[in-house]
Design a protein around this motif. Structure first.
Motif, PDB file in Angstrom:
ATOM      1  N   GLY A  38       7.320 -11.686   5.343  1.00 33.14           N
ATOM      2  CA  GLY A  38       6.175 -11.828   4.453  1.00 33.14           C
ATOM      3  C   GLY A  38       6.405 -12.870   3.376  1.00 33.14           C
ATOM      4  N   VAL A  39       7.591 -12.847   2.781  1.00 35.37           N
ATOM      5  CA  VAL A  39       7.916 -13.830   1.733  1.00 35.37           C
ATOM      6  C   VAL A  39       7.962 -15.236   2.321  1.00 35.37           C
ATOM      7  N   ILE A  40       8.580 -15.381   3.476  1.00 32.48           N
ATOM      8  CA  ILE A  40       8.667 -16.700   4.111  1.00 32.48           C
ATOM      9  C   ILE A  40       7.278 -17.228   4.447  1.00 32.48           C
ATOM     10  N   THR A  41       6.395 -16.349   4.896  1.00 34.42           N
ATOM     11  CA  THR A  41       5.029 -16.772   5.193  1.00 34.42           C
ATOM     12  C   THR A  41       4.347 -17.322   3.944  1.00 34.42           C
ATOM     13  N   GLY A  42       4.598 -16.662   2.813  1.00 33.23           N
ATOM     14  CA  GLY A  42       3.946 -17.076   1.575  1.00 33.23           C
ATOM     15  C   GLY A  42       4.514 -18.343   0.973  1.00 33.23           C
TER      16      GLY A  42
ATOM     17  N   THR B   5      -0.566 -10.725   4.701  1.00 28.82           N
ATOM     18  CA  THR B   5      -0.831 -10.832   6.139  1.00 28.82           C
ATOM     19  C   THR B   5       0.471 -11.044   6.916  1.00 28.82           C
ATOM     20  N   GLY B   6       1.378 -11.845   6.365  1.00 29.32           N
ATOM     21  CA  GLY B   6       2.650 -12.065   7.041  1.00 29.32           C
ATOM     22  C   GLY B   6       3.447 -10.784   7.179  1.00 29.32           C
ATOM     23  N   THR B   7       3.472  -9.995   6.106  1.00 31.77           N
ATOM     24  CA  THR B   7       4.191  -8.715   6.159  1.00 31.77           C
ATOM     25  C   THR B   7       3.529  -7.758   7.137  1.00 31.77           C
ATOM     26  N   THR B   8       2.201  -7.733   7.128  1.00 31.52           N
ATOM     27  CA  THR B   8       1.457  -6.848   8.031  1.00 31.52           C
ATOM     28  C   THR B   8       1.696  -7.217   9.489  1.00 31.52           C
TER      29      THR B   8
ATOM     30  N   LEU C 218     -10.977 -15.852   5.083  1.00 29.93           N
ATOM     31  CA  LEU C 218     -10.018 -15.785   3.989  1.00 29.93           C
ATOM     32  C   LEU C 218      -8.735 -16.525   4.340  1.00 29.93           C
ATOM     33  N   ASP C 219      -8.317 -16.395   5.587  1.00 27.91           N
ATOM     34  CA  ASP C 219      -7.103 -17.067   6.028  1.00 27.91           C
ATOM     35  C   ASP C 219      -7.278 -18.587   5.960  1.00 27.91           C
TER      36      ASP C 219
ATOM     37  N   LEU D 138       0.254   5.340   4.358  1.00 32.71           N
ATOM     38  CA  LEU D 138      -0.994   5.090   3.648  1.00 32.71           C
ATOM     39  C   LEU D 138      -1.887   4.175   4.477  1.00 32.71           C
ATOM     40  N   PRO D 139      -3.211   4.215   4.251  1.00 36.23           N
ATOM     41  CA  PRO D 139      -4.127   3.340   4.998  1.00 36.23           C
ATOM     42  C   PRO D 139      -3.757   1.869   4.776  1.00 36.23           C
ATOM     43  N   PRO D 140      -3.601   1.092   5.842  1.00 36.67           N
ATOM     44  CA  PRO D 140      -3.089  -0.276   5.694  1.00 36.67           C
ATOM     45  C   PRO D 140      -4.003  -1.230   4.924  1.00 36.67           C
ATOM     46  N   THR D 141      -5.307  -1.107   5.109  1.00 32.53           N
ATOM     47  CA  THR D 141      -6.209  -2.060   4.447  1.00 32.53           C
ATOM     48  C   THR D 141      -6.183  -1.938   2.924  1.00 32.53           C
ATOM     49  N   PRO D 142      -6.345  -0.724   2.359  1.00 33.37           N
ATOM     50  CA  PRO D 142      -6.252  -0.618   0.894  1.00 33.37           C
ATOM     51  C   PRO D 142      -4.897  -1.035   0.353  1.00 33.37           C
ATOM     52  N   VAL D 143      -3.842  -0.746   1.097  1.00 30.56           N
ATOM     53  CA  VAL D 143      -2.501  -1.146   0.652  1.00 30.56           C
ATOM     54  C   VAL D 143      -2.389  -2.669   0.619  1.00 30.56           C
ATOM     55  N   ALA D 144      -2.877  -3.329   1.672  1.00 31.81           N
ATOM     56  CA  ALA D 144      -2.802  -4.789   1.729  1.00 31.81           C
ATOM     57  C   ALA D 144      -3.626  -5.417   0.608  1.00 31.81           C
ATOM     58  N   VAL D 145      -4.812  -4.860   0.361  1.00 33.97           N
ATOM     59  CA  VAL D 145      -5.657  -5.389  -0.717  1.00 33.97           C
ATOM     60  C   VAL D 145      -4.976  -5.201  -2.067  1.00 33.97           C
ATOM     61  N   GLY D 146      -4.435  -4.007  -2.283  1.00 32.25           N
ATOM     62  CA  GLY D 146      -3.742  -3.749  -3.545  1.00 32.25           C
ATOM     63  C   GLY D 146      -2.543  -4.656  -3.738  1.00 32.25           C
TER      64      GLY D 146
END
Length: 201
Positions: free
Chosen positions: A121-125, A102-105, A5-6, A167-175
């Motif tokens: 995170g914003v700068i990464t994007g 991903t940058g924020t994570t 994905l990356d 909260l669980p990180p994976t669902p949060v990142a996906v959302g």
């Protein structure tokens, strides 16, 4: 899967940079440079800000190979790629969503404070696109029109808020990624722009 994905996000941003270079009538080397800067600039800025040196994208050959290959493909078949503008914009929205989350994570993972994690995170994007526009001699798009950086900010805030709430990180990142992509796509569809100053009387 995350690597795939990356790299997809890298490829999309590389195509964006290569198309911008073709429109600016740069030569093949210029097309490759602009593609690489657009694709990797945000990740490099992220790692530098977080003290990760050398940047991770410069230590793994696929991250360098993908922009070059994409640039050459766009250089050769740019008329056909340009006709796929809507598809490229959709893929760009997905790439923005992925890179912001991903940058924020990554920032959270190294213990960055909440505000820092959002900024990283914003700068990464958006970082790669800003560098692309600066190299072309343009005012960066994110500073003058379209709902782009705002969508990135919202996504980064969602990731940080999810972390602070435990909260669980994976669902949060996906959302958060889905939210960023949806905001970007709707903004393109509805032609939403950030407010501009009223012209002087």
């Amino acid at each position: 899967m995350l690597l795939v994905l990356d790299l997809l996000g890298v490829a999309v941003f590389a195509a964006s940079g290569a198309l911008a270079a073709v429109h600016a009538r740069l030569d093949v080397f210029g097309v490759m440079v602009l593609a690489a800067v657009t694709a990797l600039g945000g990740g490099v800025l992220r790692d530098v800000l977080l003290g990760v040196t050398p940047p991770s994208t410069l230590r793994q050959w696929p991250y360098l190979a993908v922009p070059v290959v994409v640039a050459l493909l766009v250089f050769r078949w740019h008329p056909a790629v340009a006709r796929l503008r809507c598809g490229v914009q959709l893929a760009d929205a997905l790439g923005l969503a992925l890179f912001v989350t991903t940058g924020t994570t990554v920032a959270i993972g190294v213990g960055a404070p909440a505000v820092t994690a959002v900024l990283v995170g914003v700068i990464t994007g958006v970082g790669g696109g800003v560098l692309r526009d600066v190299l072309r001699g343009d005012v960066p798009t994110v500073l003058r029109r379209e709902i782009y950086a705002l969508a990135a900010v919202i996504g980064a805030v969602v990731v940080v808020a999810g972390d602070r709430l435990g909260l669980p990180p994976t669902p949060v990142a996906v959302g958060a990624a889905v939210l960023v992509a949806a905001l970007r796509v709707v903004a393109l569809w509805r032609r939403w722009n950030a407010p501009l100053p009223r012209p002087a009387a």
